[in-house]
Structures are given as C-alpha cells and as structure tokens.
Design a protein around this motif. Structure first.
Motif, PDB file in Angstrom:
ATOM      1  N   TYR A   3      39.391  44.496  42.314  1.00 55.03           N
ATOM      2  CA  TYR A   3      40.224  43.331  42.359  1.00 55.03           C
ATOM      3  C   TYR A   3      39.153  42.044  41.577  1.00 55.03           C
ATOM      4  CZ  TYR A   3      44.060  45.034  44.964  1.00 55.03           C
ATOM      5  OH  TYR A   3      44.836  45.897  45.025  1.00 55.03           O
ATOM      6  N   SER A   4      37.511  42.738  42.213  1.00 53.88           N
ATOM      7  CA  SER A   4      36.608  41.891  41.173  1.00 53.88           C
ATOM      8  C   SER A   4      36.589  41.228  39.457  1.00 53.88           C
ATOM      9  CB  SER A   4      35.059  42.515  41.350  1.00 53.88           C
ATOM     10  OG  SER A   4      35.902  44.131  40.235  1.00 53.88           O
ATOM     11  N   TYR A   5      37.451  42.213  38.999  1.00 53.57           N
ATOM     12  CA  TYR A   5      37.920  41.101  37.713  1.00 53.57           C
ATOM     13  C   TYR A   5      38.863  39.992  38.226  1.00 53.57           C
ATOM     14  CZ  TYR A   5      42.902  42.396  37.473  1.00 53.57           C
ATOM     15  OH  TYR A   5      43.822  43.639  38.527  1.00 53.57           O
ATOM     16  N   ILE A   6      39.880  39.685  39.154  1.00 56.85           N
ATOM     17  CA  ILE A   6      40.304  38.863  39.451  1.00 56.85           C
ATOM     18  C   ILE A   6      39.741  37.280  40.150  1.00 56.85           C
ATOM     19  CG2 ILE A   6      41.921  37.659  41.305  1.00 56.85           C
ATOM     20  CD1 ILE A   6      43.623  39.938  40.737  1.00 56.85           C
ATOM     21  N   ARG A   9      37.178  36.087  37.145  1.00 53.56           N
ATOM     22  CA  ARG A   9      37.875  35.231  36.247  1.00 53.56           C
ATOM     23  C   ARG A   9      38.534  34.394  36.753  1.00 53.56           C
ATOM     24  NH1 ARG A   9      39.653  32.727  32.942  1.00 53.56           N
ATOM     25  NH2 ARG A   9      41.210  32.601  31.004  1.00 53.56           N
ATOM     26  N   TYR A  10      38.986  33.710  37.997  1.00 57.81           N
ATOM     27  CA  TYR A  10      39.453  32.883  38.822  1.00 57.81           C
ATOM     28  C   TYR A  10      38.449  32.310  39.342  1.00 57.81           C
ATOM     29  CZ  TYR A  10      43.277  34.280  35.943  1.00 57.81           C
ATOM     30  OH  TYR A  10      43.896  34.884  34.437  1.00 57.81           O
ATOM     31  N   LEU A  71      49.222  43.234  47.641  1.00 57.02           N
ATOM     32  CA  LEU A  71      48.885  43.359  45.784  1.00 57.02           C
ATOM     33  C   LEU A  71      48.448  45.068  45.149  1.00 57.02           C
ATOM     34  CD1 LEU A  71      45.625  41.103  45.946  1.00 57.02           C
ATOM     35  CD2 LEU A  71      47.832  40.316  44.825  1.00 57.02           C
ATOM     36  N   THR A  73      47.296  48.192  42.899  1.00 58.23           N
ATOM     37  CA  THR A  73      46.315  48.758  42.338  1.00 58.23           C
ATOM     38  C   THR A  73      47.433  49.745  41.704  1.00 58.23           C
ATOM     39  OG1 THR A  73      45.595  50.469  43.841  1.00 58.23           O
ATOM     40  CG2 THR A  73      44.528  48.486  44.353  1.00 58.23           C
ATOM     41  N   MET A  89      52.223  44.715  37.700  1.00 51.89           N
ATOM     42  CA  MET A  89      51.020  43.258  37.733  1.00 51.89           C
ATOM     43  C   MET A  89      52.176  41.652  37.701  1.00 51.89           C
ATOM     44  SD  MET A  89      47.955  43.444  36.983  1.00 51.89           S
ATOM     45  CE  MET A  89      47.985  45.005  38.229  1.00 51.89           C
ATOM     46  N   ASN A  92      52.047  40.920  41.462  1.00 51.94           N
ATOM     47  CA  ASN A  92      50.336  40.486  41.798  1.00 51.94           C
ATOM     48  C   ASN A  92      50.579  39.364  40.908  1.00 51.94           C
ATOM     49  OD1 ASN A  92      49.651  42.988  42.704  1.00 51.94           O
ATOM     50  ND2 ASN A  92      48.418  43.903  41.335  1.00 51.94           N
ATOM     51  N   LEU A  93      50.772  38.954  40.080  1.00 51.57           N
ATOM     52  CA  LEU A  93      50.609  37.364  39.809  1.00 51.57           C
ATOM     53  C   LEU A  93      51.680  36.929  40.728  1.00 51.57           C
ATOM     54  CD1 LEU A  93      49.725  34.940  38.248  1.00 51.57           C
ATOM     55  CD2 LEU A  93      52.177  35.640  36.594  1.00 51.57           C
ATOM     56  N   LEU A  96      50.053  36.019  44.357  1.00 49.86           N
ATOM     57  CA  LEU A  96      48.425  35.222  44.364  1.00 49.86           C
ATOM     58  C   LEU A  96      49.250  33.732  44.488  1.00 49.86           C
ATOM     59  CD1 LEU A  96      46.198  37.227  41.852  1.00 49.86           C
ATOM     60  CD2 LEU A  96      46.145  36.855  44.228  1.00 49.86           C
TER      61      LEU A  96
END
Length: 108
Positions: A3-6, A9-10, A71, A73, A89, A92-93, A96
């Motif tokens: 989840y490093s991209y999340i 990004r956020y 979550l 993967t 996805m 997941n959204l 979150l």
C-alpha cells in the motif's frame, strides 16, 4: 509495502505488525508496539489483508477496542468469485473512507 502507493499519494502512515501475514506470526513485542502506537495516536480502525486470519489481531482489538477493516491486495484469487480487480478496488476505497470517516459526494 503493498500500500505504499496509497501512503505516498494521500499522506497516510502505515504501521505494520511484523510477521502478521499468512505465513508468519508476530512476536509479543511486535504486538505490544502496535498496541502502544494505536493508543498514543488514538486510532480507531486497523486494516488487515483479505487472507489474514482475523483471530491473529484479536489481542490488538481486545486491548484497544479498534475495529477491523479489510484491504485487498489481489495477490491471490478473491474469496468471492464474483469479485474482480475493480470491485476489490471499490471495496478498498470504501473501507479506507469508512475507516477515516470520509465521504464522497457526487454532482447530480
């Protein structure tokens, strides 16, 4: 790391329980560190991956009162055969947003 991209990004910070995955068990020290972090930061939700056994985080839930969200993967086939990449996805959204008390409004 999944989840490093999340996080980038956020601006979300992820803390993990080392060893908390389908192949391993966290040490008591790992669990204690996460419990302390949750209490210090007043966290109300923790996230686990789809195939993580929820009983493995039960001591954290019991000690802190956090709720658990999933979550996905997509490293393995979805448990629900009607799911695909887009539905997972979307889940997941939603998880979150629910966990961070976010809402989305759409123009009609």
């Amino acid at each position: 790391n999944a989840y490093s991209y999340i996080a980038v990004r956020y601006g979300i910070q992820f803390e993990t329980v080392h060893g908390l995955d389908p192949e391993g068990e966290p040490s008591p020290e790992d669990v204690a560190e996460v419990i302390e972090f949750i209490k210090e930061e007043d966290i109300s939700v923790i996230y686990i991956e789809e195939y993580t056994d929820e009983s493995s985080v039960q001591s954290i839930v019991d000690e802190t009162g956090v709720s658990v969200k999933i979550l996905y993967t997509m490293e393995m086939a979805p448990k629900d055969p009607s799911d695909d990449y887009m539905t997972l996805m979307g889940k997941n959204l939603q998880n979150l947003m629910d966990g961070m008390d976010c809402s989305v409004t759409a123009d009609a």
